[in-house]
Structures are given as structure tokens and as C-alpha cells.
Scaffold this motif. Structure first.
Motif, PDB file in Angstrom:
ATOM      1  N   SER A  79     -11.602   1.941  -3.122  1.00  0.00           N
ATOM      2  CA  SER A  79     -11.462   1.383  -4.469  1.00  0.00           C
ATOM      3  C   SER A  79     -10.377   2.110  -5.252  1.00  0.00           C
ATOM      4  N   TYR A  80     -10.310   3.423  -5.082  1.00  0.00           N
ATOM      5  CA  TYR A  80      -9.308   4.223  -5.797  1.00  0.00           C
ATOM      6  C   TYR A  80      -7.895   3.875  -5.354  1.00  0.00           C
ATOM      7  N   LEU A  81      -7.675   3.864  -4.045  1.00  0.00           N
ATOM      8  CA  LEU A  81      -6.329   3.592  -3.535  1.00  0.00           C
ATOM      9  C   LEU A  81      -5.886   2.170  -3.840  1.00  0.00           C
ATOM     10  N   ASP A  82      -6.821   1.218  -3.751  1.00  0.00           N
ATOM     11  CA  ASP A  82      -6.458  -0.170  -4.039  1.00  0.00           C
ATOM     12  C   ASP A  82      -6.010  -0.317  -5.494  1.00  0.00           C
ATOM     13  N   ALA A  83      -6.708   0.385  -6.395  1.00  0.00           N
ATOM     14  CA  ALA A  83      -6.341   0.321  -7.813  1.00  0.00           C
ATOM     15  C   ALA A  83      -5.022   1.031  -8.085  1.00  0.00           C
ATOM     16  N   ARG A  84      -4.900   2.250  -7.599  1.00  0.00           N
ATOM     17  CA  ARG A  84      -3.707   3.042  -7.908  1.00  0.00           C
ATOM     18  C   ARG A  84      -2.457   2.486  -7.226  1.00  0.00           C
ATOM     19  N   ALA A  85      -2.605   1.956  -6.015  1.00  0.00           N
ATOM     20  CA  ALA A  85      -1.441   1.376  -5.343  1.00  0.00           C
ATOM     21  C   ALA A  85      -0.928   0.156  -6.093  1.00  0.00           C
TER      22      ALA A  85
ATOM     23  N   HIS B  94       1.031   4.749   0.749  1.00  0.00           N
ATOM     24  CA  HIS B  94       1.011   4.033   2.033  1.00  0.00           C
ATOM     25  C   HIS B  94      -0.126   3.022   2.144  1.00  0.00           C
ATOM     26  N   TRP B  95      -0.837   2.776   1.073  1.00  0.00           N
ATOM     27  CA  TRP B  95      -2.033   1.929   1.141  1.00  0.00           C
ATOM     28  C   TRP B  95      -1.707   0.519   1.618  1.00  0.00           C
ATOM     29  N   ASP B  96      -2.471   0.054   2.592  1.00  0.00           N
ATOM     30  CA  ASP B  96      -2.348  -1.313   3.100  1.00  0.00           C
ATOM     31  C   ASP B  96      -3.758  -1.823   3.379  1.00  0.00           C
ATOM     32  N   ALA B  97      -4.304  -2.594   2.439  1.00  0.00           N
ATOM     33  CA  ALA B  97      -5.669  -3.110   2.597  1.00  0.00           C
ATOM     34  C   ALA B  97      -5.787  -4.039   3.795  1.00  0.00           C
ATOM     35  N   GLY B  98      -4.684  -4.591   4.232  1.00  0.00           N
ATOM     36  CA  GLY B  98      -4.704  -5.471   5.388  1.00  0.00           C
ATOM     37  C   GLY B  98      -5.032  -4.762   6.690  1.00  0.00           C
ATOM     38  N   LEU B  99      -5.004  -3.436   6.695  1.00  0.00           N
ATOM     39  CA  LEU B  99      -5.326  -2.663   7.889  1.00  0.00           C
ATOM     40  C   LEU B  99      -6.807  -2.309   7.993  1.00  0.00           C
ATOM     41  N   ILE B 100      -7.574  -2.580   6.951  1.00  0.00           N
ATOM     42  CA  ILE B 100      -8.992  -2.229   6.968  1.00  0.00           C
ATOM     43  C   ILE B 100      -9.709  -3.094   7.998  1.00  0.00           C
TER      44      ILE B 100
END
Length: 297
Positions: free
Chosen positions: A31-37, A279-285
């Protein structure tokens, strides 16, 4: 931390029934990385709706753990225990308009129905005293597209039945509180564990009923223990250790499909988070995570 893009508002909402564990860290980190990215805001809300189940000292321990792992949230933390008046106002409106009703059924009476409420009290006309309050659900299927799990469908009438929004002991239920608080805080994106995936259609219905906007959803996979059970407080999962912050953050990144290099092994927690944001990429989850937590080392 001042965010530059207020169009994205995310949140982390721990329950103080125990300390944060590795599964909590994975959800918080996502949640943190998705918001900050996205250049957005990240809020912190303590979901302390159930005082009998709250572990003494857990709230302070949760805050200390988040701080020691480098997390920074925007604004003051909100406690659901301070929001009872808002919940009561909406609940009474739903009750007075016939959209909710009082239920005096005991757990023993409902055992045979396998968690799907059969409507025994729907037309009984009970008063609110010494009764749970249930929301009437339509015979409709609700669906949404989760950013990781894909399309999810659930027929509220057949698969859930009228659900509780205030318990018989007077405590407000999660489904009502979370919908009202997310709307009140302007949350646009909900990132949380996949154990809450099947709660979402109930929340969609409440949002529709109350004229609230629908957030985007991203349900991260659950971390399992060697016996196959999800990592959680009910299985005495170990609390997060402050002296392992960097190592556990790196393991959490890998569980989320992100690939930090060995150069971060000696980094500070804040440096790991900064790498994650860049480097956040939610598509890799991954949609599921069958590897036990102990094997993520």
C-alpha cells in the motif's frame, strides 16, 4: 512527508488485536509503495473496533514498528473508536428507511446455514435493543476488477445473505466502518490482503446504497506458513523485529514480485523503501503465493 499528487490517497489500516507480523508488512509495504510511486498520500488508520480482542500495548507497538521500518504517513492517525457517532448516524438512517433490521438469531440457530444468513428475522420487526443489525442485500451479483486478482464476482443473496453492520453487543462491524471511513478520508485506492477479497462486494453494495464513490482495489497474495495456514495473529506469527527491518523489507519486496539486488543488503530501511518507490511495478505482484514465509529468506 508532503505528497505532490492528492489525486491518489491510499491507507494502511491495522487491527490492534496483535502486533504486526510479516504478512502485515507485505500489505503495508504494497500500500505504501503503490501510493508513493504514484506521488500520492498514504494514511494510517487504527481499526480498533473490537476492544475485547485488542491486545494491550498493540497500538503503540504497531506505530513503533512502522516507524522503525521507515514508513512515514500523512497527517494524524485516525482511530475508528473515535468515529462511533458517524457509524451510528448512518446505521440509524438505514434502519429507519427499512434498509436494515434487527436480528436476534443466536450462533447456534445459524450453524446449519454455513455462514449464509437465511433471513429468519427479516420481517420480524424486532427493536434494536439486544439485537444485531443486519443490512438487507439484493438478489444481485456484484463484481469488480482487482488490479492483481482480476475479475471477482459474488452473488450477495445466494453467497452471503443479509450481513451484520452492528453486532449484538453494540460494537460496529468492519463492513460498515471501513466503507464510511474510506469515503470520509477520500481514499481512492485500497491495497490490502487477499483474505478481504470476498468482503469487497458487500462494501460495493454499501457504497452504492450510500451514494459513495468506489475506490480501486488491489488485493495482495497471502503469505502462508509451512502448514498452509495464512500468516496471522491467530497463528501466533512472530512480531516484526526492529533489528531485522532491512532484511524483512527485502523479503517483503520479493514476495511482492519486486527484485531488489544484493547491493541493498546493508541499506537502511529508508533506503530500501526509496528503492521500492523508484522501482515499484504492481504488475509484477503474483496472484497467489504458495511459498511458505519461511522459504522467502
Amino acid at each position: 512527508m508532503t505528497a505532490s499528487n492528492s489525486s491518489y490517497i491510499g491507507r494502511f489500516a491495522p487491527t490492534p488485536s496483535g502486533y504486526l507480523h510479516f504478512g502485515s508488512l507485505v500489505a503495508a509495504l504494497a500500500s505504501y509503495l503503490d501510493a508513493r510511486a504514484a506521488g500520492g498520500r498514504w494514511l494510517l488508520r487504527m481499526e480498533d473496533l473490537d476492544p475485547p480482542r485488542e491486545e494491550p500495548g498493540a497500538q503503540a507497538a504497531i506505530l513503533k514498528a512502522l516507524e522503525s521500518y521507515g514508513f512515514e504517513w500523512d497527517g494524524e492517525m485516525v482511530r475508528q473508536s473515535e468515529r462511533h457517532d458517524a457509524y451510528a448516524d448512518v446505521l440509524n438512517r438505514l434502519f429507519n428507511h427499512g434498509l436494515a433490521y434487527a436480528c436476534t438469531c443466536s450462533r447456534k440457530q445459524l450453524e446449519a446455514y454455513q455462514g449464509i444468513y437465511p433471513g429468519l428475522c427479516r420481517n420480524a420487526g424486532h427493536g434494536q435493543d439486544d439485537a444485531a443489525i443486519r443490512l438487507r442485500v439484493p438478489e444481485l451479483e456484484y463484481h469488480f476488477n482487482d488490479r492483481v486478482q482480476g475479475e471477482f464476482r459474488q452473488h450477495l443473496g445466494r453467497e452471503v445473505g443479509d450481513f451484520v453492520i452492528r453486532r449484538r453487543d453494540g460494537l460496529y462491524a468492519y463492513q460498515l466502518a471501513v466503507v464510511l471511513d474510506d469515503a470520509w478520508q477520500g481514499v481512492t485506492d485500497i491495497v490490502r490482503g487477499a483474505d478481504l477479497l470476498d468482503s469487497t462486494p458487500r462494501q460495493l453494495y454499501l457504497q452504492e446504497l450510500l451514494g459513495l464513490s468506489q475506490p480501486r482495489y488491489l488485493h495482495v497474495p497471502l503469505i502462508t506458513q509451512p502448514d498452509g495456514n495464512k500468516l496471522g495473529k491467530s497463528y501466533r506469527s512472530p512480531p516484526l523485529a526492529e533489528d531485522q527491518a532491512t532484511a524483512l523489507l527485502l523479503r517483503a519486496l520479493r514476495a511482492l514480485g519486486q527484485m531488489p539486488g544484493s547491493e541493498l543488503d546493508d541499506a537502511t530501511p529508508r533506503e530500501v523503501l526509496n528503492w521500492g518507490i523508484a522501482h515499484w511495478d504492481a504488475g509484477l505482484i503474483p496472484r497467489t503465493l504458495s511459498v511458505p514465509e519461511a522459504q522467502l529468506r
